[in-house]
Write an enzyme that holds these catalytic residues in place. Sequence first.
Site, PDB file in Angstrom:
ATOM      1  CG  ASP A  13      16.812  37.632  63.698  1.00 40.82           C
ATOM      2  OD1 ASP A  13      16.358  37.912  62.553  1.00 40.82           O
ATOM      3  OD2 ASP A  13      16.382  36.708  64.241  1.00 40.82           O
ATOM      4  CE  LYS A  16      21.439  39.488  58.954  1.00 37.93           C
ATOM      5  NZ  LYS A  16      20.799  39.103  60.359  1.00 37.93           N
ATOM      6  N   GLY A  40      14.540  37.871  57.863  1.00 43.65           N
ATOM      7  CA  GLY A  40      13.548  39.169  58.061  1.00 43.65           C
ATOM      8  C   GLY A  40      14.406  40.107  58.193  1.00 43.65           C
ATOM      9  CG  HIS A  41      17.455  41.393  56.387  1.00 43.92           C
ATOM     10  ND1 HIS A  41      18.183  41.652  55.671  1.00 43.92           N
ATOM     11  CD2 HIS A  41      17.351  40.365  57.597  1.00 43.92           C
ATOM     12  CE1 HIS A  41      18.891  40.524  55.532  1.00 43.92           C
ATOM     13  NE2 HIS A  41      18.856  39.801  56.734  1.00 43.92           N
ATOM     14  CD  GLN A 224      19.946  33.339  56.806  1.00 42.14           C
ATOM     15  OE1 GLN A 224      20.766  33.284  55.844  1.00 42.14           O
ATOM     16  NE2 GLN A 224      18.688  33.639  56.579  1.00 42.14           N
TER      17      GLN A 224
HETATM   18  P1  GDP Z   1      18.163  41.589  60.963  1.00 43.81           P
HETATM   19  O1  GDP Z   1      17.619  40.125  60.538  1.00 43.81           O
HETATM   20  O2  GDP Z   1      19.581  41.640  61.417  1.00 43.81           O
HETATM   21  O3  GDP Z   1      17.897  42.504  59.763  1.00 43.81           O
HETATM   22  O4  GDP Z   1      17.437  41.974  62.185  1.00 43.81           O
HETATM   23  P2  GDP Z   1      15.849  41.870  62.542  1.00 43.81           P
HETATM   24  O5  GDP Z   1      15.203  43.126  61.776  1.00 43.81           O
HETATM   25  O6  GDP Z   1      15.428  40.442  62.324  1.00 43.81           O
HETATM   26  O7  GDP Z   1      15.853  42.290  64.072  1.00 43.81           O
HETATM   27  C1  GDP Z   1      16.476  43.646  64.568  1.00 43.81           C
HETATM   28  C2  GDP Z   1      15.187  44.163  65.335  1.00 43.81           C
HETATM   29  O8  GDP Z   1      15.803  45.353  66.182  1.00 43.81           O
HETATM   30  C3  GDP Z   1      14.121  45.049  64.452  1.00 43.81           C
HETATM   31  O9  GDP Z   1      13.062  44.861  64.786  1.00 43.81           O
HETATM   32  C4  GDP Z   1      14.795  46.373  64.350  1.00 43.81           C
HETATM   33  O10 GDP Z   1      13.879  47.425  63.990  1.00 43.81           O
HETATM   34  C5  GDP Z   1      15.358  46.439  65.643  1.00 43.81           C
HETATM   35  N1  GDP Z   1      16.479  47.471  65.910  1.00 43.81           N
HETATM   36  C6  GDP Z   1      17.585  47.476  65.160  1.00 43.81           C
HETATM   37  N2  GDP Z   1      18.460  48.344  65.677  1.00 43.81           N
HETATM   38  C7  GDP Z   1      17.986  48.656  66.768  1.00 43.81           C
HETATM   39  C8  GDP Z   1      18.485  49.318  68.220  1.00 43.81           C
HETATM   40  O11 GDP Z   1      19.406  49.911  68.115  1.00 43.81           O
HETATM   41  N3  GDP Z   1      17.669  49.485  69.278  1.00 43.81           N
HETATM   42  C9  GDP Z   1      16.500  49.111  69.212  1.00 43.81           C
HETATM   43  N4  GDP Z   1      15.804  48.973  70.326  1.00 43.81           N
HETATM   44  N5  GDP Z   1      15.920  48.127  68.099  1.00 43.81           N
HETATM   45  C10 GDP Z   1      16.539  48.175  67.244  1.00 43.81           C
HETATM   46  P1  IMO Z   2      18.119  37.116  59.296  1.00 43.37           P
HETATM   47  O1  IMO Z   2      18.704  37.301  57.941  1.00 43.37           O
HETATM   48  C1  IMO Z   2      17.686  34.457  62.701  1.00 43.37           C
HETATM   49  C2  IMO Z   2      17.495  30.080  61.837  1.00 43.37           C
HETATM   50  C3  IMO Z   2      16.382  29.232  62.057  1.00 43.37           C
HETATM   51  C4  IMO Z   2      16.876  27.962  62.462  1.00 43.37           C
HETATM   52  C5  IMO Z   2      17.795  27.832  61.473  1.00 43.37           C
HETATM   53  C6  IMO Z   2      17.756  26.998  60.093  1.00 43.37           C
HETATM   54  O2  IMO Z   2      16.904  37.820  59.567  1.00 43.37           O
HETATM   55  O3  IMO Z   2      19.092  37.172  60.702  1.00 43.37           O
HETATM   56  P2  IMO Z   2      16.323  27.648  58.005  1.00 43.37           P
HETATM   57  O4  IMO Z   2      14.956  28.098  57.738  1.00 43.37           O
HETATM   58  O5  IMO Z   2      17.061  28.658  57.468  1.00 43.37           O
HETATM   59  O6  IMO Z   2      16.638  26.212  57.406  1.00 43.37           O
HETATM   60  O7  IMO Z   2      16.516  27.621  59.654  1.00 43.37           O
HETATM   61  O8  IMO Z   2      18.457  29.102  61.071  1.00 43.37           O
HETATM   62  N1  IMO Z   2      17.390  31.245  61.022  1.00 43.37           N
HETATM   63  C7  IMO Z   2      17.349  32.584  61.376  1.00 43.37           C
HETATM   64  N2  IMO Z   2      17.653  33.001  62.691  1.00 43.37           N
HETATM   65  N3  IMO Z   2      17.455  35.070  61.525  1.00 43.37           N
HETATM   66  C8  IMO Z   2      17.562  34.611  60.364  1.00 43.37           C
HETATM   67  O9  IMO Z   2      17.830  35.505  59.372  1.00 43.37           O
HETATM   68  C9  IMO Z   2      17.506  33.367  60.403  1.00 43.37           C
HETATM   69  N4  IMO Z   2      17.251  32.532  59.116  1.00 43.37           N
HETATM   70  C10 IMO Z   2      17.386  31.386  59.433  1.00 43.37           C
HETATM   71  O10 IMO Z   2      15.664  29.549  63.044  1.00 43.37           O
HETATM   72  O11 IMO Z   2      17.270  27.805  63.542  1.00 43.37           O
HETATM   73 MG    MG Z   3      15.916  38.889  61.135  1.00 40.06          MG
END
Ligand code: GDP
Ligand code: IMO
Ligand code: MG
Length: 426
Positions: A13, A16, A40-41, A224
């Site tokens: 998270d 990415k 979840g991207h 991840q």
């Molecule tokens: P990922 O799994 O690495 O793609 O990240 P996620 O989408 O799960 O979580 C990142 C969250 O931060 C999302 O809600 C993005 O919209 C938000 N985000 C990304 N870059 C920034 C930033 O520079 N500032 C803020 N405030 N939010 C951001």
């Molecule tokens: P993105 O790509 C954050 C975590 C779960 C749990 C562990 C194992 O959005 O960064 P799993 O379901 O993979 O067997 O769970 O890994 N986990 C993540 N945490 N971002 C993710 O993906 C994750 N995918 C799995 O919360 O701790």
């Molecule tokens: Mg994510």
Amino acid sequence: MANTVLIGAQWGDEGKGKVIDVLTAKADWVVRYQGGNNAGHTVEIGDQKYVLHLAPSGILRPGVKCVIGNGLVVDPIGLADELQDLEKRGIDFRGRLFVSDRAHLVIQYHKELDGAKEAKLATGKKIGTTKRGIGPAYADKADRTGLRMGDVLEADFEAMLRERIEAKNALLKVLGAAPLDADSLVAKYRTTFDYLKPFICDTVPMLNAAVRNPKADVIFEGAQGVMLDIDFGTYPFVTSSSTGAGGVATGAGIPPHRIDDVIGIVKAYTTRVGEGPFPTELLDNDGETLRKVGHEFGATTGRPRRCGWFDAVVARYSAMIGGIDRWALMKMDVLDGFETIKVCVAYECDGERVETVPASISKLSRCKPVYEEFKGWNCSTREATTFEELPKQAQKYVRWLEKLTGVPVSILSVGPKRSSTIELVI
Ligand code: GDP
Ligand code: IMO
Ligand code: MG
């Protein structure tokens, strides 16, 4: 023109989805190579927000070719739902989305087993998985009993599926979970696969041609983060795939020496969803502020993310293993309101200074962060469009993190939108 890998360098998270979306303005291919719909991207474009779980983030850019590589475990129902949702929102991906025939399938029984196994674990032992069946599906792959995307195209696929459902029902019974009805499940998958079949193909030759094409830009999209890697993460509190740059070669079927550039994504602080050690976790008001200001709730499960200060030990460790050439430093704006910011520069464990992430989970749980304090900038970074426009103190924070990690920052993010992105010359 290059073959670039983007990996999360913390516990996932990191942002990415946003960085990949920004970089795909110039890309020809975007390739997922591991994980499944545990990812979840999030990508925000104008007033539209997309959360992608299996579809590569390049799917939102017309013309970009997208690959779901062999290293993934794919929940077909999840994928079909995601694609149909994108189609409804006007995204046209036909003819440019390719799903590897070698990718493994996540079937309903994997999800049931994931949930049932977690339920059986005692407090303190639970992993806190996303319950998407990821671990059980990778276990079947290693056990050589998995079903692959390519199997769907075989005449006896439904018999193979039925046989697996019956075998897993016996296992579900042992775990005290309800058995699955093979007839209705096979019928449900029939409709799903009819929708997905046109996307299934051998992605290996096309990707090998792409990475050898001097005119093509290929982006490998990690899911991840390194601290969730099956080998290098906080085992057993990890996911079940190779989340680092090393996973690209096996998860996409390309030679490792074709990788030109590795970008590590880090937040300006740290978060983690699920269980397991997290040395810089904040259980106080500062942690609450990070969660609130950063909207730190899981994009897949909606769970509140655990929040803490930036951990330079983790960043150095991920950079070392991942061969990270440069950072994308995300969510700088979330630190805007802090009087004081802390960064963990090393750990202290059993009276000794520890400079790298230990393999032992019990040792890591005993590691206390050694913090250095940094005066906050206390004003908004959100309007900055160049590094020079950032408050001086925020510029210093960036330079300080570079020094602590030994890796330069080349992308800075100060908001979720495409426009809130600053590119630095390194
Ligand atoms: P990922 O799994 O690495 O793609 O990240 P996620 O989408 O799960 O979580 C990142 C969250 O931060 C999302 O809600 C993005 O919209 C938000 N985000 C990304 N870059 C920034 C930033 O520079 N500032 C803020 N405030 N939010 C951001
Ligand atoms: P993105 O790509 C954050 C975590 C779960 C749990 C562990 C194992 O959005 O960064 P799993 O379901 O993979 O067997 O769970 O890994 N986990 C993540 N945490 N971002 C993710 O993906 C994750 N995918 C799995 O919360 O701790
Ligand atoms: Mg994510």
